[in-house]
Design a protein around this motif. Structure first.
Motif, short mmCIF file in Angstrom:
data_model
loop_
_atom_site.label_atom_id
_atom_site.label_comp_id
_atom_site.label_asym_id
_atom_site.label_seq_id
_atom_site.Cartn_x
_atom_site.Cartn_y
_atom_site.Cartn_z
N ARG A 164 0.84 -1.19 0.00
CA ARG A 164 0.00 0.00 0.00
C ARG A 164 0.88 1.25 0.00
O ARG A 164 1.96 1.26 0.59
CB ARG A 164 -0.90 0.01 1.24
CG ARG A 164 -2.08 -0.93 1.15
CD ARG A 164 -3.20 -0.39 0.27
NE ARG A 164 -3.70 0.89 0.77
CZ ARG A 164 -4.63 1.01 1.70
NH1 ARG A 164 -5.17 -0.08 2.26
NH2 ARG A 164 -5.04 2.20 2.07
N LYS A 165 0.42 2.28 -0.65
CA LYS A 165 1.18 3.53 -0.75
C LYS A 165 1.49 4.08 0.64
O LYS A 165 0.59 4.22 1.48
CB LYS A 165 0.39 4.56 -1.56
CG LYS A 165 1.19 5.80 -1.94
CD LYS A 165 0.39 6.70 -2.86
CE LYS A 165 1.19 7.93 -3.27
NZ LYS A 165 2.35 7.59 -4.10
N TYR B 16 3.47 2.57 2.86
CA TYR B 16 3.75 1.52 3.83
C TYR B 16 5.19 1.54 4.33
O TYR B 16 5.45 1.40 5.52
CB TYR B 16 3.43 0.15 3.22
CG TYR B 16 3.90 -1.02 4.04
CD1 TYR B 16 3.30 -1.33 5.25
CD2 TYR B 16 4.96 -1.82 3.60
CE1 TYR B 16 3.74 -2.41 6.01
CE2 TYR B 16 5.40 -2.90 4.35
CZ TYR B 16 4.79 -3.18 5.56
OH TYR B 16 5.23 -4.24 6.31
N TYR C 150 -1.90 0.30 6.60
CA TYR C 150 -1.39 0.00 5.25
C TYR C 150 -1.64 -1.46 4.86
O TYR C 150 -0.85 -2.06 4.14
CB TYR C 150 0.10 0.32 5.18
CG TYR C 150 0.41 1.76 5.51
CD1 TYR C 150 0.25 2.76 4.57
CD2 TYR C 150 0.83 2.11 6.80
CE1 TYR C 150 0.53 4.10 4.88
CE2 TYR C 150 1.10 3.44 7.11
CZ TYR C 150 0.95 4.42 6.15
OH TYR C 150 1.21 5.74 6.48
N ILE D 76 -3.36 -4.55 2.91
CA ILE D 76 -3.97 -4.82 1.59
C ILE D 76 -5.17 -5.72 1.84
O ILE D 76 -5.03 -6.89 2.21
CB ILE D 76 -2.97 -5.51 0.65
CG1 ILE D 76 -1.76 -4.61 0.40
CG2 ILE D 76 -3.64 -5.88 -0.67
CD1 ILE D 76 -0.65 -5.27 -0.41
N ASP E 201 -3.29 0.80 -9.50
CA ASP E 201 -3.63 2.18 -9.13
C ASP E 201 -2.47 2.78 -8.34
O ASP E 201 -2.19 2.35 -7.21
CB ASP E 201 -4.91 2.17 -8.30
CG ASP E 201 -5.39 3.58 -7.96
OD1 ASP E 201 -4.68 4.55 -8.30
OD2 ASP E 201 -6.47 3.69 -7.34
N ASP F 15 -2.26 5.52 -6.86
CA ASP F 15 -2.69 6.22 -5.65
C ASP F 15 -2.89 5.26 -4.48
O ASP F 15 -2.97 5.68 -3.33
CB ASP F 15 -4.00 6.97 -5.91
CG ASP F 15 -3.81 8.14 -6.87
OD1 ASP F 15 -2.68 8.70 -6.88
OD2 ASP F 15 -4.76 8.48 -7.60
N ARG F 16 -2.98 3.96 -4.79
CA ARG F 16 -3.19 2.95 -3.74
C ARG F 16 -1.97 2.08 -3.49
O ARG F 16 -1.71 1.69 -2.36
CB ARG F 16 -4.37 2.04 -4.12
CG ARG F 16 -5.73 2.72 -4.11
CD ARG F 16 -6.81 1.68 -4.33
NE ARG F 16 -6.78 0.66 -3.27
CZ ARG F 16 -7.22 -0.59 -3.44
NH1 ARG F 16 -7.71 -0.98 -4.61
NH2 ARG F 16 -7.20 -1.43 -2.43
N PHE F 17 -1.23 1.78 -4.57
CA PHE F 17 -0.16 0.80 -4.43
C PHE F 17 1.20 1.38 -4.85
O PHE F 17 1.27 2.23 -5.74
CB PHE F 17 -0.46 -0.44 -5.29
CG PHE F 17 -1.70 -1.18 -4.87
CD1 PHE F 17 -1.72 -1.93 -3.72
CD2 PHE F 17 -2.85 -1.11 -5.65
CE1 PHE F 17 -2.87 -2.61 -3.33
CE2 PHE F 17 -4.00 -1.78 -5.28
CZ PHE F 17 -4.01 -2.53 -4.12
#
Length: 410
Positions: A67-68, A70, A81, A83, A247, A249-251
């Motif tokens: 996760r972004k 983390y 963070y 997933i 994505d 922004d998420r990962f």
């Protein structure tokens, strides 16, 4: 149809074989230098490859998805963070061409207790059977690796086991703090003690089954998705493809090189050392060839004086000397590349036992890797060095006065 060499080239070739002793000395200097470059380059190349594979197959895998944020925030609030539904992401990653295996890891920090004292640890919940395929460089010095049936099994890094005096079969407690301040604890049996590539990792690392980690942390998520590829060379194209599909922004997606600062620093160190070694070999070839060419030209000064007296221009004398050097350089480079490749095959068949690199636990057997570009580069260096070494002597001889040249050796 008879093929004939150009007159100047045929004359230069006859001169090369006419002065056998001097030509042999020059060829020996060139070929030894080229062979040395091939062996040194192949040895360093093997270090790079084996070091990279050790990092990949003991800790990181080829690619990791988290996760972004983390990596920066995992010590403060790892629960932020997670997933969610990692199996869906795993399926998406598995469908990517070039991917061999995808596995989940759930990270945690806490304390391990042996009944007498505690030690702070960094733990991971792992999928035992999948992790066995990734961790092929993980060596168990006692006991065995985790198995899928080990619901309460734990494996310890060598440093952890040594600090607490633990061995296979002992019981330990893991204690962790949950997000809301609650404390959770579980009892485990030590099934193995491992050595990875990194001493620092082994000093704090423990691993338990992913199911036990989820029970301990009271969730069904994962922190890290580890991707193992069919070929390490595919890392860059696969990671580029994954970054386009996931994505941003998420990962966050990172390659094994981005995750291993130690590898890049070691790479820079060895590249610097090899650069110095290459320069030293080049200098040795230059000096050896220059000395041999100087001696040869000194013995042939009257010959060149006679050519000038018969009307040949200085440029032709210079051209003849450089053509001879060019032929010697080509022949020496070819012999050197052949010797280097043969020596590399022989040495690789035997192997070179190596101690553990700095900050590492495990030694390895080194080989000489023949990379076509490196072999050609070594031959090119030998050829260029020969030509450069001949320029100044050829220039000096071609500009001598005819009378001085004819008097030489009289």
């Amino acid at each position: 149809m008879n093929l004939q060499l150009p007159k100047g080239l045929a004359f230069a070739l006859r001169n090369v074989f006419r002065h056998r002793v001097r030509s042999a000395a020059t060829l020996a200097a060139i070929s030894m230098g080229v062979a040395g470059l091939i062996l040194a380059g192949g040895f360093v190349q093997d270090i790079f490859i084996q070091l990279g594979e050790a990092v990949i197959h003991s800790q990181s895998g080829h690619i990791q998805i988290v996760r972004k944020g983390y990596r920066e925030g995992r010590t403060r609030s790892p629960e932020s963070y997670l997933i969610d539904q990692p199996e869906q992401l795993k399926q998406k990653l598995t469908d990517q061409p070039g991917v061999q295996l995808v596995l989940s890891r759930l990270g945690f920090t806490g304390m391990i207790n042996n009944g007498k004292r505690d030690l702070g640890i960094i733990g991971e919940g792992v999928e035992p059977s999948a992790e066995a395929q990734v961790g092929t460089y993980m060596r168990y010095i006692e006991g065995r690796a985790l198995a899928d049936a080990d619901s309460d099994g734990i494996v310890l890094g060598q440093g952890v086991a040594k600090s607490l005096g633990l061995k296979a079969g002992d019981r330990v407690n893991l204690v962790i703090s949950l997000a809301l301040g609650a404390v959770n604890t579980l009892d485990f049996e030590v099934v193995g003690v491992f050595q990875s590539f990194s001493k620092d990792f082994d000093a704090r690392a423990v691993r338990i089954p992913l199911s036990a980690a989820r029970n301990l942390m009271d969730n069904s998520s994962a922190h890290v998705m580890v991707v193992l590829l069919n070929r390490t060379a595919d890392t860059d194209p696969v990671i580029a493809s994954l970054r386009n599909k996931l994505d941003s922004d998420r990962f966050e997606t990172a390659s094994w090189r981005e995750l291993s600062d130690f590898y890049d620093k070691t790479l820079q160190l060895y590249e610097t050392q090899f650069g110095v070694l290459r320069f030293i070999i080049l200098l040795m070839v230059l000096l050896s060839v220059a000395n041999s060419v100087n001696m040869t030209l000194f013995e042939r000064t009257r010959e060149f004086g006679t050519m000038l007296a018969l009307g040949d221009r200085p440029g032709k004398v210079f051209q003849l000397i450089m053509t001879e050097s060019l032929l010697l350089g080509l022949l020496g480079a070819a012999v050197g590349m052949s010797l280097g490749c043969i020596a590399a095959w022989i040495i690789s068949a035997i192997g070179i036992p190596m101690p553990p690199p700095p900050n590492a636990n495990i030694g390895y057997t080194a080989f000489i890797r023949l990379v076509p570009l490196e072999v050609l580069t070594a031959g090119g260096i030998g050829f260029v060095a020969t030509c450069l070494a001949a320029v100044m002597p050829a220039r000096r001889v071609s500009r001598m006065q005819v009378v001085d040249a004819l008097r030489q050796g009289a």
